[in-house]
Structure formats: C-alpha cells, structure tokens
Design a protein around this motif. Structure first.
Motif, PDB file in Angstrom:
ATOM      1  N   GLU A 167      24.243  63.773  69.444  1.00  0.00           N
ATOM      2  CA  GLU A 167      24.916  62.925  68.464  1.00  0.00           C
ATOM      3  C   GLU A 167      25.085  63.659  67.138  1.00  0.00           C
ATOM      4  O   GLU A 167      26.142  63.556  66.487  1.00  0.00           O
ATOM      5  N   ARG A 169      25.326  66.906  66.785  1.00  0.00           N
ATOM      6  CA  ARG A 169      26.392  67.892  66.988  1.00  0.00           C
ATOM      7  C   ARG A 169      27.765  67.227  66.960  1.00  0.00           C
ATOM      8  O   ARG A 169      28.717  67.774  66.385  1.00  0.00           O
ATOM      9  N   ARG A 170      27.846  66.049  67.605  1.00  0.00           N
ATOM     10  CA  ARG A 170      29.134  65.348  67.607  1.00  0.00           C
ATOM     11  C   ARG A 170      29.566  64.974  66.192  1.00  0.00           C
ATOM     12  O   ARG A 170      30.734  65.156  65.817  1.00  0.00           O
ATOM     13  N   GLN A 171      28.618  64.459  65.395  1.00  0.00           N
ATOM     14  CA  GLN A 171      28.945  64.083  64.023  1.00  0.00           C
ATOM     15  C   GLN A 171      29.323  65.312  63.199  1.00  0.00           C
ATOM     16  O   GLN A 171      30.261  65.265  62.392  1.00  0.00           O
ATOM     17  N   GLU A 173      30.590  68.104  64.354  1.00  0.00           N
ATOM     18  CA  GLU A 173      31.914  68.533  64.805  1.00  0.00           C
ATOM     19  C   GLU A 173      32.996  67.629  64.242  1.00  0.00           C
ATOM     20  O   GLU A 173      34.084  68.105  63.863  1.00  0.00           O
ATOM     21  N   GLN A 174      32.704  66.315  64.184  1.00  0.00           N
ATOM     22  CA  GLN A 174      33.679  65.384  63.623  1.00  0.00           C
ATOM     23  C   GLN A 174      33.909  65.667  62.148  1.00  0.00           C
ATOM     24  O   GLN A 174      35.055  65.668  61.672  1.00  0.00           O
ATOM     25  N   ARG A 175      32.803  65.912  61.400  1.00  0.00           N
ATOM     26  CA  ARG A 175      32.955  66.239  59.979  1.00  0.00           C
ATOM     27  C   ARG A 175      33.733  67.536  59.805  1.00  0.00           C
ATOM     28  O   ARG A 175      34.599  67.640  58.923  1.00  0.00           O
ATOM     29  N   GLN A 176      33.428  68.525  60.658  1.00  0.00           N
ATOM     30  CA  GLN A 176      34.146  69.787  60.582  1.00  0.00           C
ATOM     31  C   GLN A 176      35.625  69.594  60.881  1.00  0.00           C
ATOM     32  O   GLN A 176      36.494  70.161  60.203  1.00  0.00           O
ATOM     33  N   GLN A 177      35.914  68.771  61.889  1.00  0.00           N
ATOM     34  CA  GLN A 177      37.306  68.507  62.243  1.00  0.00           C
ATOM     35  C   GLN A 177      38.026  67.795  61.110  1.00  0.00           C
ATOM     36  O   GLN A 177      39.178  68.123  60.777  1.00  0.00           O
ATOM     37  N   GLU A 178      37.349  66.812  60.501  1.00  0.00           N
ATOM     38  CA  GLU A 178      37.959  66.091  59.379  1.00  0.00           C
ATOM     39  C   GLU A 178      38.199  67.036  58.205  1.00  0.00           C
ATOM     40  O   GLU A 178      39.245  66.948  57.531  1.00  0.00           O
ATOM     41  N   GLN A 181      41.171  69.188  59.029  1.00  0.00           N
ATOM     42  CA  GLN A 181      42.408  68.416  58.897  1.00  0.00           C
ATOM     43  C   GLN A 181      42.767  68.204  57.428  1.00  0.00           C
ATOM     44  O   GLN A 181      43.949  68.303  57.052  1.00  0.00           O
TER      45      GLN A 181
END
Length: 232
Positions: A167, A169-171, A173-178, A181
């Motif tokens: 979880e 790592r997922r968060q 990765e999501q922050r990195q993706q945001e 973007q």
C-alpha cells in the motif's frame, strides 16, 4: 491404531490390530520389550470376542516389536499374515511349532516365549509406561500446536507487513504519477505561453515592418512631389 509389522519381503501383508486380548497395541510393545531376550522373543494373544479363532503374534525382529495376524482360512487352517506356513496347522500351538523352525516366508525363528504369568504381573508397569508415553505424546502435540499457531501468527504478521508495504508503494507511485502529471501540465502551459509570446512578437514585428514600409513609401511620395514642384 496402526500396528508396525515387520516386512520380510513383498509377500508379507501389513495389518491394523486394535487390541490384543485385553491389551491395547500401546501396551503390547512395552510388554514384549520388557521381557525381550533378543530377536525371536514372542507371545500370542487372542483378538477377542469380536474375532473368534484369530490371534495376534507379537515378536521381536531386528530389535523392535512387530505384530502379525493369525486367522483361519475356510478350511480351518491358521494363516500367518494371510499365508499358510508349514504343515497346515489348525491350532495356535501348531503355528508356534512351525515358526520355531526356519521358514523361507518367515523372517525370524521364534525362540523365547514371554511367560503368561509374567505378562500379567507386569501389566501395571506397562500401563504406567503407556500412560507416560501418552502424556509425552500429548505434550508434544501441544508443543507442535503452539509452534503451528506461532508460525501462523508470524505468517499473518508477515502478510500484513507485505500488504502495508504494498500500500505504501502504491501510494508513493500514485504521488509520483501525480507529480509527473503536474510537471507535464506545467511544461505544457509553459510551452503554450512561450508559443503565444513568440506569436505576439512576430505579429508586432510584422506590424512594425508594415508601418516602416508605409512611412518610407509616404516619404518617397513627398520627395517626388517636392521635386516635381521644384522643376516647375
């Protein structure tokens, strides 16, 4: 309760015997080994009212107790482990007499019989030994259960830790993706502003050039007109 049967070759069969007369299979090995004089020490017991005419032969083989089923066939001949050994005996004494001699289908010659009176006299000791063995087995089972539960708890904790890490790592990765973007949007907006500024600069340059061309054209016209007036 499974009884260990010594196997001489493929022709021997393994039987499960729940009781030997009044003694359980837990007590039988203790009694046999308590009076053992080496390989060939033996005793026999009827299987009880539930199996009339059947016996169990307990004998020491390679230093360990083994158990063999003796039961009659349709002709009344007693078989040992499903086979007729010797001269087709029809009583237990004949079976024992046959097995006191070397036989190709029998692994050990019977030598020393455990006296019946000694067997009865030592039943209490065997009971105590069996009870102690049962207590030890129960303690081992409890210990194994505790180890199993501890291992299950450890595995559950490990799964929970892995889930938390997944979880996290997922968060991340999501922050990195945001963030990527957002950076892409910023760069796109920057390029758009730069393009608009360049377009505006070109427009102003074109306007300046056009004004300069008109000024020069007007200046030539004025000079031509002045020259014409001077010529007149």
């Amino acid at each position: 309760v499974c009884v260990c049967v010594c196997v001489f070759n493929e022709r021997y069969r393994i039987y499960t015997v729940k009781a030997i007369g009044s003694l359980s299979t837990v007590l039988t090995p203790a009694l046999l080994m308590a009076h053992t004089q080496g390989d060939g020490t033996f005793f026999t017991r009827p299987r009880g009212a539930a199996a009339p005419g059947e016996y169990v032969l307990s004998v020491v083989f390679k230093g360990r107790p083994s158990h063999h089923l003796i039961k009659p066939n349709l002709e009344g001949v007693l078989m040992v482990n499903g086979r007729v050994l010797g001269d087709k005996p029809k009583d237990i004494e004949g079976v024992i007499a046959n097995l006191r001699q070397t036989h190709p289908e029998w692994p050990v010659v019977l030598t020393h019989a455990v006296p019946r009176q000694r067997t009865r006299a030592n039943t209490a000791g065997a009971d105590s030994a069996a009870a102690e063995a049962a207590r030890q087995a129960e303690a081992a089972a409890r210990k194994a259960d505790e180890i199993r539960k501890a291992e299950e708890a450890r595995q559950a904790d490990e799964r929970a830790r892995q889930q938390r890490e997944a979880e996290q790592r997922r968060q991340a990765e999501q922050r990195q993706q945001e963030a990527e973007q957002a950076e892409q949007r910023r760069q796109a907006e920057q390029r758009q502003r730069e393009a608009e500024q360049e377009a505006e600069q070109r427009r102003q340059e074109q306007q300046r050039q056009e004004e300069e061309r008109r000024r020069q054209e007007q200046q030539r016209q004025e000079e031509d007109q002045k020259r014409q007036e001077e010529e007149k």
